[in-house]
Design an enzyme around this catalytic site. Structure first.
Site, PDB file in Angstrom:
ATOM      1  N   HIS A  26       3.098   4.099   0.486  1.00 45.53           N
ATOM      2  CA  HIS A  26       3.554   5.082   1.423  1.00 45.53           C
ATOM      3  C   HIS A  26       4.811   5.399   1.895  1.00 45.53           C
ATOM      4  O   HIS A  26       5.903   4.666   0.912  1.00 45.53           O
ATOM      5  CB  HIS A  26       3.327   3.864   2.390  1.00 45.53           C
ATOM      6  CG  HIS A  26       4.025   2.883   2.909  1.00 45.53           C
ATOM      7  ND1 HIS A  26       4.844   1.515   2.157  1.00 45.53           N
ATOM      8  CD2 HIS A  26       6.063   2.374   3.428  1.00 45.53           C
ATOM      9  CE1 HIS A  26       5.198   0.536   1.983  1.00 45.53           C
ATOM     10  NE2 HIS A  26       6.072   1.038   2.803  1.00 45.53           N
ATOM     11  N   HIS A  74       0.651  -0.826   0.133  1.00 48.45           N
ATOM     12  CA  HIS A  74      -0.121  -0.001  -0.214  1.00 48.45           C
ATOM     13  C   HIS A  74       0.352   1.540   0.006  1.00 48.45           C
ATOM     14  O   HIS A  74       1.538   1.313   1.128  1.00 48.45           O
ATOM     15  CB  HIS A  74      -0.386  -0.064   1.461  1.00 48.45           C
ATOM     16  CG  HIS A  74      -1.645   1.226   1.638  1.00 48.45           C
ATOM     17  ND1 HIS A  74      -3.351   0.983   1.668  1.00 48.45           N
ATOM     18  CD2 HIS A  74      -1.862   2.474   1.317  1.00 48.45           C
ATOM     19  CE1 HIS A  74      -3.601   1.836   2.297  1.00 48.45           C
ATOM     20  NE2 HIS A  74      -2.978   3.090   1.720  1.00 48.45           N
TER      21      HIS A  74
HETATM   22  P1  5GP Z   1       8.488  -0.828   2.628  1.00 51.21           P
HETATM   23  O1  5GP Z   1       9.588  -2.288   3.483  1.00 51.21           O
HETATM   24  O2  5GP Z   1       7.314  -1.307   2.460  1.00 51.21           O
HETATM   25  O3  5GP Z   1       8.627   0.209   1.999  1.00 51.21           O
HETATM   26  O4  5GP Z   1       8.049   0.149   4.763  1.00 51.21           O
HETATM   27  C1  5GP Z   1       6.612  -1.080   5.166  1.00 51.21           C
HETATM   28  C2  5GP Z   1       7.021  -0.284   6.576  1.00 51.21           C
HETATM   29  O5  5GP Z   1       5.725  -0.554   7.343  1.00 51.21           O
HETATM   30  C3  5GP Z   1       8.045  -1.356   7.475  1.00 51.21           C
HETATM   31  O6  5GP Z   1       8.557   0.036   7.872  1.00 51.21           O
HETATM   32  C4  5GP Z   1       7.499  -1.233   8.676  1.00 51.21           C
HETATM   33  O7  5GP Z   1       8.050  -1.716  10.033  1.00 51.21           O
HETATM   34  C5  5GP Z   1       6.226  -0.502   8.449  1.00 51.21           C
HETATM   35  N1  5GP Z   1       5.151  -1.386   9.396  1.00 51.21           N
HETATM   36  C6  5GP Z   1       5.007  -2.780   9.349  1.00 51.21           C
HETATM   37  N2  5GP Z   1       3.598  -3.148  10.062  1.00 51.21           N
HETATM   38  C7  5GP Z   1       2.890  -2.556  10.767  1.00 51.21           C
HETATM   39  C8  5GP Z   1       1.995  -1.913  11.291  1.00 51.21           C
HETATM   40  O8  5GP Z   1       0.895  -2.834  11.497  1.00 51.21           O
HETATM   41  N3  5GP Z   1       2.083  -0.958  11.826  1.00 51.21           N
HETATM   42  C9  5GP Z   1       3.074   0.087  11.905  1.00 51.21           C
HETATM   43  N4  5GP Z   1       3.179   1.119  12.536  1.00 51.21           N
HETATM   44  N5  5GP Z   1       3.758  -0.427  10.929  1.00 51.21           N
HETATM   45  C10 5GP Z   1       4.303  -1.055  10.140  1.00 51.21           C
HETATM   46 ZN    ZN Z   2      -4.212  -1.001   1.375  1.00 55.58          ZN
END
Ligand code: 5GP
Ligand code: ZN
Length: 110
Positions: free
Chosen positions: A99, A97
């Site tokens: 971010h 999703h």
């Molecule tokens: P990506 O690696 O996809 O760019 O980053 C995903 C981020 O989401 C990671 O930094 C991870 O720590 C964070 N994250 C994953 N699950 C959760 C959650 O349930 N709550 C929160 N606050 N952060 C999450």
């Molecule tokens: Zn979503």
């Protein structure tokens, strides 16, 4: 999307430490912070990848970028911050999703 963690956070089905919310976006603290301040800004409309970008989604991201400076500064990033979008597997994207990571609150180096 029913199985998306960030959609569940947006709907309040999974708790999060929210720092900002309006009708288009939510900003909350990352659960595993990689810097003294680590926030995640998410659009309320689900989309998986930066590579899915179109005019409408770009408007949403533009809106988020217009809000992020004041949100970052109000949450411990007065001296600067870094924005990151991970796109796909090689970048280590784990939540599909879109971010924007907001990292700051300390000197980040590179
Ligand atoms: P990506 O690696 O996809 O760019 O980053 C995903 C981020 O989401 C990671 O930094 C991870 O720590 C964070 N994250 C994953 N699950 C959760 C959650 O349930 N709550 C929160 N606050 N952060 C999450
Ligand atoms: Zn979503």
């Amino acid at each position: 999307m029913s199985d998306c963690i960030f959609c569940k956070i947006i709907k309040g089905e999974i708790p999060s430490a929210k720092v900002y919310e309006d009708e288009k976006m939510l900003v909350f603290k990352d659960i595993e912070p990689k810097a003294a301040v680590h926030l995640l800004a998410v659009p309320k409309t689900h989309f998986k990848l930066l590579s899915e970008m179109d005019e409408e989604k770009a408007e949403n991201v533009k809106y988020m970028l217009s809000k992020i400076p004041q949100i970052a500064e109000a949450n411990g990033c007065k001296d600067g911050y870094r924005l990151i979008i991970n796109q796909g597997d090689d970048a280590g994207q784990t939540v599909f999703h879109l971010h924007i990571h907001i990292l700051g609150g300390e000197n980040l180096g590179w």
